[in-house]
Enzyme design. Structure first.
Site, PDB file in Angstrom:
ATOM      1  N   TYR A  14      35.723  88.948  36.276  1.00  0.00           N
ATOM      2  CA  TYR A  14      36.871  88.828  35.371  1.00  0.00           C
ATOM      3  C   TYR A  14      37.877  89.970  35.534  1.00  0.00           C
ATOM      4  O   TYR A  14      38.921  89.955  34.895  1.00  0.00           O
ATOM      5  CB  TYR A  14      36.402  88.757  33.914  1.00  0.00           C
ATOM      6  CG  TYR A  14      35.548  87.539  33.653  1.00  0.00           C
ATOM      7  CD1 TYR A  14      36.107  86.266  33.631  1.00  0.00           C
ATOM      8  CD2 TYR A  14      34.181  87.658  33.456  1.00  0.00           C
ATOM      9  CE1 TYR A  14      35.329  85.142  33.405  1.00  0.00           C
ATOM     10  CE2 TYR A  14      33.390  86.542  33.230  1.00  0.00           C
ATOM     11  CZ  TYR A  14      33.969  85.288  33.208  1.00  0.00           C
ATOM     12  OH  TYR A  14      33.196  84.177  32.994  1.00  0.00           O
ATOM     13  N   HIS A  19      43.122  87.441  30.954  1.00  0.00           N
ATOM     14  CA  HIS A  19      42.390  87.673  29.707  1.00  0.00           C
ATOM     15  C   HIS A  19      41.922  89.123  29.568  1.00  0.00           C
ATOM     16  O   HIS A  19      41.508  89.535  28.504  1.00  0.00           O
ATOM     17  CB  HIS A  19      41.179  86.730  29.644  1.00  0.00           C
ATOM     18  CG  HIS A  19      41.048  85.971  28.372  1.00  0.00           C
ATOM     19  ND1 HIS A  19      42.009  85.929  27.380  1.00  0.00           N
ATOM     20  CD2 HIS A  19      40.031  85.198  27.908  1.00  0.00           C
ATOM     21  CE1 HIS A  19      41.589  85.166  26.381  1.00  0.00           C
ATOM     22  NE2 HIS A  19      40.397  84.710  26.675  1.00  0.00           N
ATOM     23  N   PHE A  64      31.807  89.462  25.651  1.00  0.00           N
ATOM     24  CA  PHE A  64      32.682  88.380  26.074  1.00  0.00           C
ATOM     25  C   PHE A  64      33.688  88.136  24.954  1.00  0.00           C
ATOM     26  O   PHE A  64      33.438  88.404  23.789  1.00  0.00           O
ATOM     27  CB  PHE A  64      31.935  87.109  26.489  1.00  0.00           C
ATOM     28  CG  PHE A  64      31.257  87.271  27.828  1.00  0.00           C
ATOM     29  CD1 PHE A  64      31.961  87.054  28.999  1.00  0.00           C
ATOM     30  CD2 PHE A  64      29.941  87.692  27.910  1.00  0.00           C
ATOM     31  CE1 PHE A  64      31.360  87.230  30.238  1.00  0.00           C
ATOM     32  CE2 PHE A  64      29.339  87.874  29.140  1.00  0.00           C
ATOM     33  CZ  PHE A  64      30.049  87.643  30.303  1.00  0.00           C
ATOM     34  N   ASN A  66      35.115  85.798  23.111  1.00  0.00           N
ATOM     35  CA  ASN A  66      35.000  85.033  21.871  1.00  0.00           C
ATOM     36  C   ASN A  66      34.116  85.688  20.818  1.00  0.00           C
ATOM     37  O   ASN A  66      34.101  85.244  19.671  1.00  0.00           O
ATOM     38  CB  ASN A  66      34.519  83.614  22.170  1.00  0.00           C
ATOM     39  CG  ASN A  66      35.520  82.833  22.988  1.00  0.00           C
ATOM     40  OD1 ASN A  66      36.621  83.301  23.277  1.00  0.00           O
ATOM     41  ND2 ASN A  66      35.145  81.640  23.378  1.00  0.00           N
ATOM     42  N   ASN A 113      41.021  83.420  20.595  1.00  0.00           N
ATOM     43  CA  ASN A 113      39.648  83.379  20.085  1.00  0.00           C
ATOM     44  C   ASN A 113      39.041  84.756  19.837  1.00  0.00           C
ATOM     45  O   ASN A 113      38.240  84.921  18.927  1.00  0.00           O
ATOM     46  CB  ASN A 113      38.752  82.568  21.025  1.00  0.00           C
ATOM     47  CG  ASN A 113      39.076  81.090  20.963  1.00  0.00           C
ATOM     48  OD1 ASN A 113      39.528  80.582  19.942  1.00  0.00           O
ATOM     49  ND2 ASN A 113      38.858  80.393  22.066  1.00  0.00           N
TER      50      ASN A 113
END
Length: 192
Positions: A14, A19, A64, A66, A113
């Site tokens: 990632y 994000h 993570f 969320n 989120n």
């Protein structure tokens, strides 16, 4: 004590994605003030240091995106910070142009989120935040695919400018001058 949290997703796959804009800003603050962000506590990678004579914690939740609120709740409870004046959350925003900033003293999750989970975990939306624009999602593209995608070279240049502005904005907010930061950084970039 001031807690600055940058949102993103852990693991190498990632790194550099849209994000992870929050992680990128934390990395730049860490580098500028020589604060190592390598302690694993409160479900985050964190580091302690000083910025302009004020004790600060830099944190990158490892839950993570969320579930970011679990880490934030642990940090604010342990360090007993006032979320309205001693917490700053930095994250990506798909409704802003690439590298643009939007600073708010409070607000809803706006469909993000990670922020939704933070609001749920700490029981309110009254905490300062810096949104870093990652550009609008192309039509017909899945939002998850978009935010987990990487920047083009041209976008990366704009993001670098945005990250640097976010560092400056964070410094201003830490000094208790969020209105000044909003006035300075919430302007739209002039079209070139």
């Amino acid at each position: 004590m001031f807690v600055i949290v940058g949102l993103g997703n852990p693991s190498r796959e990632y790194k550099g994605t849209r994000h992870n804009a929050g992680f990128e800003v934390i990395d730049r603050i860490s580098e500028k003030y020589n604060i190592s962000v390598n302690i694993k506590k409160h479900r985050a990678l964190m580091g302690k240091g000083m910025i302009h004579g004020k004790k600060v914690i830099l944190a990158k939740p490892q839950t993570f995106m969320n579930l970011s609120g679990e880490s934030v709740r642990s940090l604010v409870n342990f360090y007993q910070v006032d979320v309205a004046t001693e917490l700053l959350v930095i994250y990506d925003d798909v409704s802003l142009g690439t590298g643009q900033l939007r600073i708010r003293a409070k607000g809803s999750a706006g469909g993000h989120n990670g922020i939704k989970n933070i609001i749920s975990q700490i029981g309110g939306q009254f905490f300062p935040r810096i949104k870093v624009g990652v550009g609008e999602k192309p039509p017909k593209m899945d939002l998850a695919d978009y935010v987990l995608g990487h920047f083009s070279k041209a976008e990366q240049q704009l993001m670098e400018e945005g990250y640097e502005m976010a560092v400056c904005a964070a410094e201003t907010i830490m000094e208790g001058r969020i209105e000044t930061a909003m006035n300075e950084y919430n302007r739209k970039k002039k079209e070139e």
